[in-house]
Write an enzyme that holds these catalytic residues in place. Structure first.
Site, short mmCIF file in Angstrom:
data_model
loop_
_atom_site.label_atom_id
_atom_site.label_comp_id
_atom_site.label_asym_id
_atom_site.label_seq_id
_atom_site.Cartn_x
_atom_site.Cartn_y
_atom_site.Cartn_z
N LYS A 33 -41.85 -31.21 -28.69
CA LYS A 33 -42.62 -30.66 -27.60
C LYS A 33 -42.22 -31.54 -26.26
CE LYS A 33 -46.35 -33.90 -28.36
NZ LYS A 33 -47.71 -33.99 -28.98
N ARG A 131 -60.72 -32.11 -30.73
CA ARG A 131 -59.76 -31.70 -29.71
C ARG A 131 -59.31 -30.28 -30.64
NH1 ARG A 131 -54.08 -34.33 -27.81
NH2 ARG A 131 -53.65 -33.68 -30.13
N TYR A 265 -45.00 -47.35 2.68
CA TYR A 265 -46.11 -46.49 3.41
C TYR A 265 -47.31 -47.68 2.95
CZ TYR A 265 -43.87 -41.87 3.70
OH TYR A 265 -43.20 -41.11 4.03
N MET A 313 -42.07 -40.35 -2.36
CA MET A 313 -41.56 -39.02 -3.06
C MET A 313 -40.06 -39.16 -3.42
SD MET A 313 -41.97 -35.13 -2.12
CE MET A 313 -43.60 -35.37 -1.18
C1 LIG Z 1 -47.67 -35.00 -30.22
C2 LIG Z 1 -47.95 -34.61 -31.50
C3 LIG Z 1 -47.48 -35.41 -32.71
C4 LIG Z 1 -46.70 -36.52 -32.49
O1 LIG Z 1 -47.21 -37.70 -31.91
P1 LIG Z 1 -46.59 -39.26 -31.73
O2 LIG Z 1 -47.47 -40.10 -31.67
O3 LIG Z 1 -45.60 -38.95 -30.98
O4 LIG Z 1 -45.62 -39.25 -33.20
C5 LIG Z 1 -47.93 -35.22 -33.95
N1 LIG Z 1 -48.85 -34.01 -34.05
C6 LIG Z 1 -49.26 -33.32 -33.07
C7 LIG Z 1 -50.08 -32.26 -33.38
C8 LIG Z 1 -48.90 -33.73 -31.69
O5 LIG Z 1 -49.22 -32.96 -30.79
#
Ligand SMILES: *Cc1c(COP(=O)(O)O)cnc(C)c1O
Length: 374
Positions: A33, A131, A265, A313
């Site tokens: 992801k 969640r 800055y 930036m």
């Molecule tokens: C991101 C994610 C993972 C992976 O988590 P890591 O700590 O990076 O291994 C596994 N399951 C779900 C549902 C996630 O969103």
């Protein structure tokens, strides 16, 4: 190299995938992801598949579609699909869908009817993170799926959940989540749903608790060679992982300044003595954290040069030291695996008060990802 680049070692990705494969009897899902945690979705997915990943996983459906269209033929799961997404395309492309609500289930069933194909789903149960996934509605979800299973609109491939505190292996909550997960699975089985795959483990659980592996582990941060929690679980090296990303930039300018020069800055930093400053060609628009301190910096000319002043930036300034022979145009390493003495991703995370996940995922699209031949 032009202004900057992120070099990604696909052999490190391969190494990390093989390392976890050797530690588990479960199938391994490579979590790609967020553009493979900033490392580049397709190149990483292709490398992970070649190294033996049994599954690929994304949060967003569009990334899952990109994987399938890019030639990934292993099963793919997309687990964060709000209502109204293109579920027909997902089903047509054999993309498994995480189901996190009864409403979502209904839309997936409608899409399956429309394309006249069985939708492959993984039911998400909330076991304590509050969640994703259903909590009190589990019985209702299970009940409302039976007719669709019967009608060959849906196939329940998996049941899954997610740990809140797996990076604290001794935390009791982990055991409580596994227990609740098992109970919810039992309820589904009693109702007549037999999922082939059960999964709850992320990288931290994969590395620390074999009892959590079930039959798929979802391996994310570890794939990129990073520790889920340096304090509780050790760093990359102690875990046998190889960090895959090396961020490089250039010195746009090197200049000498006297003591007392105000830098950047807000004048938040002032040189203590006469020194040389280097202007680095990356800024917060590229994902360099603005609120860093002199605990991070760059590696140039065989030395570490700490950040001085606020990150802008498109650029930030480092203190090269009076004796530095670095010059305008030199290449610098912002972070890497630390082998040559450069700052690591973990050091950058600590300096910015965040975690390594955030450092790599927010390296922006202006920074090209390069895959050197190895
Ligand atoms: C991101 C994610 C993972 C992976 O988590 P890591 O700590 O990076 O291994 C596994 N399951 C779900 C549902 C996630 O969103």
């Amino acid at each position: 190299m032009s202004r900057a680049c992120a070099e990604v070692s696909l052999s490190a990705i391969t190494h990390n995938l093989k390392l976890i494969k050797n530690k588990t009897d479960a199938q391994v899902l490579a979590v790609v992801k967020a553009d493979a945690y900033g490392h580049g979705l397709l190149p990483v997915a292709i490398a992970a598949q070649a190294a033996g990943a049994d599954w690929l996983g994304t949060a967003l459906l569009e990334e899952a579609i990109e994987l399938r269209k890019g030639g990934i033929n292993k099963p793919i799961i997309a687990w964060l699909t709000p209502l109204g997404e293109d579920f027909k395309t997902a089903i047509n492309l054999d993309i498994d869908l995480g189901v996190s609500s009864v409403e979502l289930l209904e839309q997936i069933i409608d899409a399956a009817k429309a394309v006249k194909k069985i939708a492959r789903v993984h039911l998400e149960v909330d076991t304590g993170m509050s969640r994703g996934g259903v909590l009190d509605e589990w019985d209702r979800l299970v009940a409302s799926i039976l007719a669709a299973v019967e009608a060959k609109q849906i196939k329940v491939i998996g049941i899954w959940s997610h740990f809140a505190r797996a990076d604290e292996p001794n935390e009791e909550m982990n055991q409580a989540q596994i227990k609740l997960f098992d109970e919810k699975i039992d309820l589904a089985v009693k109702a007549g749903i037999n999922a082939q795959f059960l999964h709850i483990a992320n990288t931290a659980a994969s590395l620390s608790n074999k009892l959590s592996h079930k039959n798929i582990i979802r391996f994310g941060i570890g794939l990129y060679g990073l520790s889920p929690d340096v304090g509780n679980m050790g760093d990359s090296k102690s875990l046998g992982l190889k960090p895959a990303m090396k961020l490089k930039a250039k010195l746009n300018l090197v200049k000498s300044v006297s003591a007392g020069a105000s830098v950047g800055y807000g004048g938040t930093a002032v040189t203590k003595s006469e020194t040389k400053l280097g202007v680095v060609t990356l800024g917060y628009a590229d994902g360099i954290p603005r609120n860093t301190n002199n605990l991070a910096g760059v590696f140039v000319d065989g030395n570490r040069a700490p950040i001085i002043g606020r990150v802008s930036m498109d650029q930030f300034v480092v203190d090269l030291g009076i004796n530095s022979s670095a010059k305008t145009g030199d290449e610098v390493i912002v972070f890497g695996d630390g082998a040559a003495g450069e700052y690591t991703i973990d050091e950058w995370a600590k300096a910015a008060g965040t975690i390594n996940y955030e450092i790599v995922t927010r390296i922006g699209p202006r920074v090209p990802r390069i895959y050197p031949r190895e």
